[in-house]
Each structure stands twice: as C-alpha cells, then as structure tokens.
Scaffold this motif. Structure first.
Motif, PDB file in Angstrom:
ATOM      1  N   ALA A 144       0.830  -1.203   0.000  1.00 60.63           N
ATOM      2  CA  ALA A 144       0.000   0.000   0.000  1.00 60.63           C
ATOM      3  C   ALA A 144       0.866   1.255   0.000  1.00 60.63           C
ATOM      4  CB  ALA A 144      -0.914  -0.003   1.215  1.00 60.63           C
ATOM      5  N   GLN A 145       1.956   1.214   0.755  1.00 62.40           N
ATOM      6  CA  GLN A 145       2.850   2.365   0.802  1.00 62.40           C
ATOM      7  C   GLN A 145       3.554   2.563  -0.536  1.00 62.40           C
ATOM      8  OE1 GLN A 145       5.991   1.937   3.634  1.00 62.40           O
ATOM      9  NE2 GLN A 145       6.649   4.064   3.459  1.00 62.40           N
ATOM     10  N   LYS A 146       3.946   1.459  -1.154  1.00 65.12           N
ATOM     11  CA  LYS A 146       4.706   1.544  -2.390  1.00 65.12           C
ATOM     12  C   LYS A 146       3.835   1.880  -3.600  1.00 65.12           C
ATOM     13  CE  LYS A 146       8.337  -0.845  -4.847  1.00 65.12           C
ATOM     14  NZ  LYS A 146       9.265  -1.957  -4.814  1.00 65.12           N
ATOM     15  N   TYR A 147       2.646   1.268  -3.671  1.00 62.72           N
ATOM     16  CA  TYR A 147       1.802   1.431  -4.848  1.00 62.72           C
ATOM     17  C   TYR A 147       0.565   2.280  -4.603  1.00 62.72           C
ATOM     18  CZ  TYR A 147       4.668  -2.259  -6.762  1.00 62.72           C
ATOM     19  OH  TYR A 147       5.720  -2.997  -7.200  1.00 62.72           O
ATOM     20  N   GLY A 148       0.312   2.667  -3.363  1.00 62.70           N
ATOM     21  CA  GLY A 148      -0.824   3.519  -3.065  1.00 62.70           C
ATOM     22  C   GLY A 148      -2.160   2.802  -3.075  1.00 62.70           C
ATOM     23  N   ASP A 149      -2.155   1.479  -2.956  1.00 59.13           N
ATOM     24  CA  ASP A 149      -3.395   0.713  -2.930  1.00 59.13           C
ATOM     25  C   ASP A 149      -3.896   0.592  -1.505  1.00 59.13           C
ATOM     26  OD1 ASP A 149      -2.204  -1.651  -5.385  1.00 59.13           O
ATOM     27  OD2 ASP A 149      -3.240   0.251  -5.670  1.00 59.13           O
ATOM     28  N   ASP A 150      -5.193   0.330  -1.384  1.00 62.76           N
ATOM     29  CA  ASP A 150      -5.780   0.037  -0.087  1.00 62.76           C
ATOM     30  C   ASP A 150      -5.456  -1.414   0.250  1.00 62.76           C
ATOM     31  OD1 ASP A 150      -7.233   0.003   2.221  1.00 62.76           O
ATOM     32  OD2 ASP A 150      -9.192  -0.080   1.238  1.00 62.76           O
ATOM     33  N   PRO A 151      -4.810  -1.699   1.399  1.00 60.00           N
ATOM     34  CA  PRO A 151      -4.402  -3.068   1.707  1.00 60.00           C
ATOM     35  C   PRO A 151      -5.566  -4.055   1.768  1.00 60.00           C
ATOM     36  CG  PRO A 151      -3.562  -1.549   3.369  1.00 60.00           C
ATOM     37  CD  PRO A 151      -4.393  -0.753   2.416  1.00 60.00           C
ATOM     38  N   ASP A 152      -6.766  -3.579   2.074  1.00 62.61           N
ATOM     39  CA  ASP A 152      -7.906  -4.479   2.156  1.00 62.61           C
ATOM     40  C   ASP A 152      -8.400  -4.900   0.778  1.00 62.61           C
ATOM     41  OD1 ASP A 152      -7.854  -4.394   4.908  1.00 62.61           O
ATOM     42  OD2 ASP A 152      -9.153  -2.626   4.984  1.00 62.61           O
ATOM     43  N   GLU A 153      -8.032  -4.181  -0.259  1.00 65.98           N
ATOM     44  CA  GLU A 153      -8.502  -4.491  -1.603  1.00 65.98           C
ATOM     45  C   GLU A 153      -7.511  -5.327  -2.404  1.00 65.98           C
ATOM     46  OE1 GLU A 153      -9.445  -0.858  -3.533  1.00 65.98           O
ATOM     47  OE2 GLU A 153     -10.951  -0.292  -2.065  1.00 65.98           O
ATOM     48  N   ILE A 154      -6.329  -5.585  -1.874  1.00 72.02           N
ATOM     49  CA  ILE A 154      -5.310  -6.346  -2.600  1.00 72.02           C
ATOM     50  C   ILE A 154      -5.624  -7.832  -2.470  1.00 72.02           C
ATOM     51  CG2 ILE A 154      -2.862  -6.914  -2.727  1.00 72.02           C
ATOM     52  CD1 ILE A 154      -2.316  -4.120  -1.612  1.00 72.02           C
ATOM     53  N   ASP A 155      -5.598  -8.550  -3.592  1.00 70.57           N
ATOM     54  CA  ASP A 155      -5.889  -9.974  -3.616  1.00 70.57           C
ATOM     55  C   ASP A 155      -4.578 -10.741  -3.547  1.00 70.57           C
ATOM     56  OD1 ASP A 155      -6.974 -12.466  -3.942  1.00 70.57           O
ATOM     57  OD2 ASP A 155      -7.199 -12.263  -6.113  1.00 70.57           O
ATOM     58  N   LYS A 202      12.176  -7.386 -15.381  1.00 62.67           N
ATOM     59  CA  LYS A 202      13.341  -7.509 -14.506  1.00 62.67           C
ATOM     60  C   LYS A 202      13.259  -8.779 -13.664  1.00 62.67           C
ATOM     61  CE  LYS A 202      14.631  -2.671 -13.867  1.00 62.67           C
ATOM     62  NZ  LYS A 202      14.731  -1.589 -12.886  1.00 62.67           N
ATOM     63  N   ALA A 203      12.065  -9.102 -13.191  1.00 66.11           N
ATOM     64  CA  ALA A 203      11.902 -10.294 -12.368  1.00 66.11           C
ATOM     65  C   ALA A 203      12.185 -11.552 -13.178  1.00 66.11           C
ATOM     66  CB  ALA A 203      10.489 -10.342 -11.794  1.00 66.11           C
ATOM     67  N   LYS A 204      11.751 -11.579 -14.411  1.00 69.37           N
ATOM     68  CA  LYS A 204      11.997 -12.748 -15.250  1.00 69.37           C
ATOM     69  C   LYS A 204      13.471 -12.908 -15.585  1.00 69.37           C
ATOM     70  CE  LYS A 204       7.514 -13.260 -17.438  1.00 69.37           C
ATOM     71  NZ  LYS A 204       6.777 -13.200 -18.709  1.00 69.37           N
ATOM     72  N   SER A 205      14.182 -11.798 -15.733  1.00 69.75           N
ATOM     73  CA  SER A 205      15.601 -11.879 -16.076  1.00 69.75           C
ATOM     74  C   SER A 205      16.481 -12.072 -14.837  1.00 69.75           C
ATOM     75  CB  SER A 205      16.024 -10.614 -16.816  1.00 69.75           C
ATOM     76  OG  SER A 205      15.992  -9.498 -15.943  1.00 69.75           O
ATOM     77  N   GLY A 206      15.907 -11.926 -13.655  1.00 67.87           N
ATOM     78  CA  GLY A 206      16.668 -12.109 -12.419  1.00 67.87           C
ATOM     79  C   GLY A 206      17.294 -10.842 -11.888  1.00 67.87           C
ATOM     80  N   GLU A 207      17.025  -9.703 -12.513  1.00 66.87           N
ATOM     81  CA  GLU A 207      17.601  -8.431 -12.064  1.00 66.87           C
ATOM     82  C   GLU A 207      16.796  -7.795 -10.939  1.00 66.87           C
ATOM     83  OE1 GLU A 207      17.874  -5.813 -15.403  1.00 66.87           O
ATOM     84  OE2 GLU A 207      18.779  -7.326 -16.666  1.00 66.87           O
ATOM     85  N   PHE A 208      15.561  -8.221 -10.757  1.00 66.72           N
ATOM     86  CA  PHE A 208      14.686  -7.588  -9.779  1.00 66.72           C
ATOM     87  C   PHE A 208      15.063  -7.996  -8.366  1.00 66.72           C
ATOM     88  CE2 PHE A 208      10.727  -7.651  -7.240  1.00 66.72           C
ATOM     89  CZ  PHE A 208      10.472  -6.300  -7.266  1.00 66.72           C
ATOM     90  N   ARG A 209      15.307  -7.030  -7.527  1.00 66.64           N
ATOM     91  CA  ARG A 209      15.578  -7.264  -6.116  1.00 66.64           C
ATOM     92  C   ARG A 209      14.583  -6.424  -5.318  1.00 66.64           C
ATOM     93  NH1 ARG A 209      17.959 -11.050  -7.777  1.00 66.64           N
ATOM     94  NH2 ARG A 209      20.191 -11.239  -8.021  1.00 66.64           N
ATOM     95  N   PRO A 210      13.630  -7.061  -4.642  1.00 75.15           N
ATOM     96  CA  PRO A 210      12.656  -6.287  -3.875  1.00 75.15           C
ATOM     97  C   PRO A 210      13.351  -5.525  -2.748  1.00 75.15           C
ATOM     98  CG  PRO A 210      12.230  -8.644  -3.698  1.00 75.15           C
ATOM     99  CD  PRO A 210      13.393  -8.469  -4.597  1.00 75.15           C
ATOM    100  N   ASP A 211      12.873  -4.336  -2.482  1.00 73.89           N
ATOM    101  CA  ASP A 211      13.477  -3.502  -1.431  1.00 73.89           C
ATOM    102  C   ASP A 211      12.695  -3.601  -0.145  1.00 73.89           C
ATOM    103  OD1 ASP A 211      11.279  -2.302  -2.512  1.00 73.89           O
ATOM    104  OD2 ASP A 211      12.114  -0.288  -2.517  1.00 73.89           O
ATOM    105  N   ILE A 212      12.291  -4.815   0.185  1.00 73.43           N
ATOM    106  CA  ILE A 212      11.517  -5.050   1.424  1.00 73.43           C
ATOM    107  C   ILE A 212      12.474  -5.428   2.526  1.00 73.43           C
ATOM    108  CG2 ILE A 212       9.777  -6.487   2.499  1.00 73.43           C
ATOM    109  CD1 ILE A 212       8.451  -6.729  -0.186  1.00 73.43           C
TER     110      ILE A 212
END
Length: 103
Positions: free
Chosen positions: A60-71, A93-103
C-alpha cells in the motif's frame, strides 16, 4: 484457526498430565509431542497473519493501494501481480533475475 490449535494444545497437555499420573509414560510422551505440534501450528498461523498484514502495508505504501482491496490469493504469479498495477518493467526484470525487492 489459531485459537483451535491453542485449544487442542491445552487439551493434549491435560491428557498428557493424566497419562503421566497414571504411569503410562510412552502415551504421555506421544501426547506431549502432538500438543507441541499444535502449539507451533498456532504460532505459525499468528505469524502468517502478521506477515500478510505487514506485506499489505508495504504494498500500500509503495503502490498507493488500499491493503484491504489487494488480492493475495491469485497464485503468486509475478506477471499477474505486477501487470495488475501496470508495471511491465518490473515483470521483465523479475523474469531476467535483475529484480531485487526492497523489502
């Protein structure tokens, strides 16, 4: 669900105490083991709920979505997750392996 596991753990502990009192140590041991398993399942259930809430808050913080509405039950497919938000670059990026989540 966690409450059910807690109740099962307490009942099994009571049965184990009775079995120890009556001198049946083998059955008491097995009952204690199952009680411990039930207890750890209750802890796991609590942790799972807490982690899902934290992940929803991060999204929600990253994408601005309401956490209750995320499936969260769409299967965990990266294509689906990021395409729902229109982020094709992240999918690539995720498919190529370059994506690193910043969590």
């Amino acid at each position: 669900m966690e409450r059910a596991f807690q109740i099962i753990a307490v009942v099994l502990a009571g049965i184990a105490a009775f079995l120890l009192y009556s001198g049946n140590k083998d059955a008491a041991f097995v009952t204690i083991v199952f009680g411990c398993i039930a207890f750890f399942f209750s802890v796991r259930t609590q942790s799972k709920v807490r982690v899902e809430k934290e992940n929803a808050a991060i999204i929600a913080q990253k994408y601005g979505d309401d956490p209750d509405e995320i499936d969260f039950d769409h299967g965990g497919n990266l294509d689906t997750e990021f395409e729902m938000r229109g982020d094709r670059e992240t999918v690539d990026k995720a498919k190529s392996g370059e994506f690193r989540p910043d969590i």
